[in-house]
Design a protein around this motif. Structure first.
Motif, PDB file in Angstrom:
ATOM      1  N   LEU A   1       0.834  -1.207   0.000  1.00  8.50           N
ATOM      2  CA  LEU A   1       0.000   0.000   0.000  1.00  8.50           C
ATOM      3  C   LEU A   1       0.864   1.251   0.000  1.00  8.50           C
ATOM      4  O   LEU A   1       0.613   2.189  -0.759  1.00  8.50           O
ATOM      5  N   ALA A   2       1.882   1.279   0.843  1.00  6.66           N
ATOM      6  CA  ALA A   2       2.751   2.454   0.947  1.00  6.66           C
ATOM      7  C   ALA A   2       3.483   2.733  -0.360  1.00  6.66           C
ATOM      8  O   ALA A   2       3.682   3.893  -0.725  1.00  6.66           O
ATOM      9  N   ARG A   3       3.866   1.688  -1.060  1.00  6.46           N
ATOM     10  CA  ARG A   3       4.561   1.854  -2.343  1.00  6.46           C
ATOM     11  C   ARG A   3       3.593   2.032  -3.510  1.00  6.46           C
ATOM     12  O   ARG A   3       4.016   2.134  -4.656  1.00  6.46           O
ATOM     13  N   ARG A   4       2.318   2.036  -3.196  1.00  5.64           N
ATOM     14  CA  ARG A   4       1.255   2.199  -4.192  1.00  5.64           C
ATOM     15  C   ARG A   4       1.288   1.101  -5.264  1.00  5.64           C
ATOM     16  O   ARG A   4       0.913   1.322  -6.407  1.00  5.64           O
ATOM     17  N   GLU A   5       1.734  -0.085  -4.848  1.00  6.60           N
ATOM     18  CA  GLU A   5       1.719  -1.228  -5.753  1.00  6.60           C
ATOM     19  C   GLU A   5       0.317  -1.828  -5.814  1.00  6.60           C
ATOM     20  O   GLU A   5      -0.030  -2.507  -6.780  1.00  6.60           O
ATOM     21  N   ILE A   6      -0.467  -1.590  -4.769  1.00  5.02           N
ATOM     22  CA  ILE A   6      -1.884  -1.953  -4.742  1.00  5.02           C
ATOM     23  C   ILE A   6      -2.628  -0.802  -4.078  1.00  5.02           C
ATOM     24  O   ILE A   6      -2.029   0.012  -3.374  1.00  5.02           O
ATOM     25  N   SER A   7      -3.910  -0.746  -4.302  1.00  6.86           N
ATOM     26  CA  SER A   7      -4.730   0.268  -3.638  1.00  6.86           C
ATOM     27  C   SER A   7      -5.465  -0.385  -2.470  1.00  6.86           C
ATOM     28  O   SER A   7      -5.588  -1.609  -2.394  1.00  6.86           O
TER      29      SER A   7
END
Length: 107
Positions: free
Chosen positions: A18-24
């Motif tokens: 989530l923090a790396r915005r790899e998934i929402s």
């Protein structure tokens, strides 16, 4: 990453993605809701499923992430405490109550 795979990650890995915005947050919640739909008829572990509320909270979290906010710095980590301890702790993590308050303010 397949949605079922997301359900079996530990919480630290979910937070990292989530923090790396790899998934929402919406993708993560949807994956868990799909898993619940798949498994719960056999195990009957969920009595009251609030899927719409979960997706709404995830949408608010995604909105905050889009604004560059991955947490609420002013959220009290000792919300239920009485006395001086109540004002000592601060958390940078979003809590469900914070999301509901933010969502209400966005309406």
């Amino acid at each position: 990453m397949a949605s079922v795979d997301l359900c079996f990650l530990d919480a630290t890995e979910m937070a990292r993605l989530l923090a790396r915005r790899e998934i929402s947050a919406r993708e993560l919640v949807a994956a868990h809701l799909t898993q619940i739909e798949r498994v719960n008829p056999r195990v009957n572990a969920i009595v009251t499923l609030t899927a719409e509320q979960a997706m709404a909270d995830a949408a608010v979290a995604d909105g905050l992430t889009a604004l560059g906010q991955t947490g609420v710095a002013a959220a009290r980590a000792t919300g239920g405490a009485q006395g001086p301890a109540r004002d000592e702790g601060r958390s940078h993590d979003l809590r469900v109550s914070d999301l509901r308050g933010l969502r209400a303010g966005l309406r």
